[in-house]
Design a protein around this motif. Structure first.
Motif, short mmCIF file in Angstrom:
data_model
loop_
_atom_site.label_atom_id
_atom_site.label_comp_id
_atom_site.label_asym_id
_atom_site.label_seq_id
_atom_site.Cartn_x
_atom_site.Cartn_y
_atom_site.Cartn_z
N ASN A 37 -13.00 -33.44 59.63
CA ASN A 37 -12.14 -33.71 58.48
C ASN A 37 -12.93 -34.02 57.21
OD1 ASN A 37 -9.33 -33.44 58.55
ND2 ASN A 37 -9.18 -35.09 60.07
N ASN A 79 -12.57 -31.70 54.00
CA ASN A 79 -11.89 -32.24 52.83
C ASN A 79 -12.83 -32.91 51.83
OD1 ASN A 79 -9.24 -31.42 53.66
ND2 ASN A 79 -9.39 -32.97 55.26
N ASP A 80 -13.64 -33.88 52.29
CA ASP A 80 -14.51 -34.58 51.35
C ASP A 80 -15.54 -33.62 50.74
OD1 ASP A 80 -13.06 -36.63 52.32
OD2 ASP A 80 -14.72 -37.71 53.27
N GLY A 91 -10.86 -29.00 50.85
CA GLY A 91 -9.61 -28.46 51.40
C GLY A 91 -9.44 -26.98 51.13
#
Lengths: 158, 546
Positions: free
Chosen positions: B361, B365-366, B370
């Motif tokens: 994740n 994302n970071d 995304g």
């Protein structure tokens, strides 16, 4: 020595590389580079130089995607079919290029100008989708940008 | 004082116009004295390529993504002074969040140095590792690698030190160091980046390996698709020979080490180490049965170290900074750092080198920002074309070898390819089989025949032909390939297929093309006896809501 004939090109490639360990691939690369394919009538020359059978040399030529037994078009367009490019619309690019050139993968346009080939990853996955035209790699391509690149190849020939 | 301007000569940067940017800048600067244009490698921040950097008193500042048509306005707005008013200004390079949060070890020089400038390489810690290695005994060198905890970064994750020990312990007049640079996994580009940005790092690592196990000849087996890496490596090798860092009596140590690059010929299977050795010997790239291990009977039957580009490049760092420093990164049995490669449908694709243990994740994302499209992410393939597809419910996984193996996942060479909700997972499963059929070496039956039958069976499922029976057949075929294949090609092709079936089951029950025209309707379920009222959109969405 400058090779004027296919025969000379093959002999030159053999001569320059046969002293190497595992010389067959370097020889085939050189011939493929100079002639655009490995002429079947000269397989015997390679086999004799390396003390191999013709079947062994033929087996190696047909194993690898890089080595062609027939000449290709003047230009080669490679479209990446691998996952990262798929995730960025690569399948649509494939379809568009095929439609524009009116050929499928591993075929050459009727005028002998352009050969279309699939490729499985060009290592340009961070800039997908990717295509390669001759020696030039292109990233972040769109159906339109590839279409323009093909047009510029066609313009070149006239 | 000379002002240094950097424009990457990395393949990806060039593919999006870096050469045109460099040419424009060069033309503009011809009339100004005291400006040096350096073609560096990439920092790995690919969504910003072509990324131009300028050296200032505060550090290097960046601009990107730059096109040739931006060059005039950049110069007008003070590019050479590092001014930060232009809309493409990114500030200090080292402060860019994506880079700042990383732990760069293997890639510490990437994008910073002039790739084939030996002085620049040495000024950034280069050849300190080799200088140290020549003062150590062979066993001490191997022990250093063992202590670092380094495991093969090509994908198999075998402990590098153990492999070296086997080669060291095998008697032989002739031994080889072979670098596997046949980076064929889709979604991976770390080897390419490393070889283009820091070729001496690999050369130094191979030289240390040679000294450690008593080898005097090395080959870099490079995929033909990487012409820029080829050129860069050959330039660096020539300079290393000239500086007595390769050749006879390396640095007066008494060790000889000869090194050359050999090109592959577009064959994915040649990334498998025994197929690679066959190919280097000039044969068809067919996989060998193991044993004997390549460490005992490798290239031309001689004891051979076969290591990936990243493993060997990391050796230079381990010998420069010490095994303990390297092993202080990571978790459990996965020590050190891993260069993850973000690819596919992400806003920010690029190289992220971090200690093992970062979650998927966080990467998506970071770092990745995304989805790059207006649709959410749905599936992520980790570890190349033989890796499993992970659904969102598994994205909290900590990225290390054991954790991923625990969910039947694969870390492999560190590729992360993200797909949004437009993906059809039955099509991806079909592609996995198709790719295997295309690239199988043909030596063992489960892989050679299984892959072709796999494509046909998935086609039947997708066409709704005897779907239930064919799904059972497909699962059985996957099990046969997994347990009966000679190598990972046939043995792991079922991973993406089975994970698609397990986690994205709904995609295998889509109607055929004719049925699609009436998108609302009743579809047969796996049991066939029941029907479910569902629309196509809701089927696709179902995969992201779990």
């Amino acid at each position: 020595m400058i090779a004027n004939t296919k025969q000379q090109a093959v002999l030159l490639a053999i001569d320059e590389n046969k002293h190497l360990e595992g010389a067959l691939l370097p020889i085939l690369h050189r011939i493929q580079h100079d002639l655009g394919h490995i002429p079947s009538e000269h397989v015997i020359d390679i086999a004799e130089a390396l003390n191999l059978s013709r079947a062994e040399v033929h087996g190696v030529i047909t194993f690898y995607h890089s080595f062609k037994t027939e000449p290709r078009g003047k230009h080669v367009i490679e479209v990446c079919r691998a996952e990262s490019c798929q995730a960025k619309g690569g399948r649509a690019i494939e379809a568009a290029v095929k439609a524009k050139l009116e050929i499928d993968f591993d075929q050459t346009t009727d005028d002998g100008e352009i050969t279309l080939e699939p490729v499985y990853c060009l290592g340009n996955c961070a800039c997908s989708p990717a295509v390669k035209i001759d020696s030039q790699l292109y990233g972040r391509v769109t159906e339109e940008s590839v279409s323009d690149l093909i047009d510029s190849l066609k313009a070149e020939q006239h | 004082m000379t002002i240094k301007v950097f424009v990457p000569q990395d393949s990806s940067a060039i593919s999006v116009g870096a050469d045109q940017v460099a040419a424009k800048i060069r033309a503009k600067l011809q009339t100004i004295n005291g400006i040096e244009l350096i073609r560096n490698g990439s920092r790995g921040l690919f969504w910003l390529e072509p990324m131009v950097e300028v050296e200032t008193a505060e550090g290097r500042v960046a601009y990107g993504p730059v096109t040739a048509s931006d060059v005039d306005s950049l110069l007008e707005q003070g590019l050479l002074d590092g001014a930060q008013t232009h809309t493409l200004s990114l500030g200090l390079t080292e402060e860019i969040e994506f880079l700042k949060k990383q732990q760069r070890l293997t890639f510490k020089r990437a994008g910073i140095i002039d790739p084939t400038n030996l002085d620049d390489y040495k000024a950034h810690g280069g050849y300190k590792g080799l200088e140290r290695a020549i003062t150590m005994s062979a066993q001490e060198c191997v022990d250093e690698v063992k202590a670092s905890g380094l495991r093969g970064r090509g994908g198999a994750a075998f402990p590098t030190g153990i492999k070296w020990q086997t080669v060291l312990d095998t008697p032989g007049e002739k031994k080889y160091i072979v670098c596997n640079a046949d980076e064929g996994d889709s979604g991976t580009y770390a080897d390419r980046l490393q070889m283009e940005a820091d070729p001496f790092g690999l050369i130094e690592g191979m030289t240390i390996a040679a000294i450690a196990v008593g080898a005097d000849k090395g080959y870099i087996y490079l995929r033909e698709e990487y012409p820029h890496a080829h050129q860069r490596l050959n330039e660096a090798i020539e300079k290393a020979f000239d500086a007595n860092l390769l050749g006879d009596d390396v640095l007066g140590s008494g060790h000889n080490f000869d090194l050359e690059v050999r090109l592959g010929a577009k064959s994915y299977i040649c990334g498998e180490e025994t197929a690679l050795l066959e190919s280097l010997e000039g044969k068809r790239g067919e996989v060998r049965a193991k044993p004997p291990l390549p460490a005992i009977e490798g290239l031309f039957g001689k004891p051979t170290v076969v290591n990936n580009v990243l493993s060997l490049s990391t050796i230079s760092i381990i010998f420069e900074q010490g095994a303990e420093a390297y092993a202080s990164f990571g978790m459990g049995r996965s020590l050190g750092t891993m260069p993850f490669q973000l690819a596919g449908n992400l806003k920010r694709c690029g190289l992220v080198e971090l200690a093992f243990g970062v979650t998927l994740n966080q990467l998506l994302n970071d770092f990745g920002g995304g989805s790059a499209s207006d649709k959410p992410l749905r599936a992520v393939q980790c570890g190349g074309p033989l890796g499993t597809y992970l659904p969102e419910s598994q994205w909290d996984i900590e990225m290390d070898y054991e954790a991923l193996a625990g969910i039947s996942g694969v870390l492999g060479h560190g590729g992360v390819v993200a797909f949004d909700t437009t993906v059809d997972m039955s099509e991806q499963a079909r592609f996995s089989m198709e790719f295997c059929a295309e690239e199988s070496c043909g030596k063992c039956t489960p892989c050679r025949i299984g892959a072709t039958r796999g494509v046909e069976t998935i086609d039947k499922v997708r066409a709704n032909t005897d779907r239930e029976a064919n799904l059972i057949l497909l699962t059985s075929l996957c099990n046969t390939m997994e347990s009966g294949s000679l190598c990972a090609m046939g043995g792991m092709t079922p991973y993406p297929v089975k994970s698609a079936l397990e986690h994205f089951n709904e995609d295998f029950f889509l109607p055929t093309v004719e049925e699609t025209s009436t998108a609302e309707g009743s579809l047969p379920t796996a049991e066939g006896s029941q029907t479910i009222e569902i629309s196509i959109d809701s089927i696709k969405k179902a995969g992201t809501s779990s």
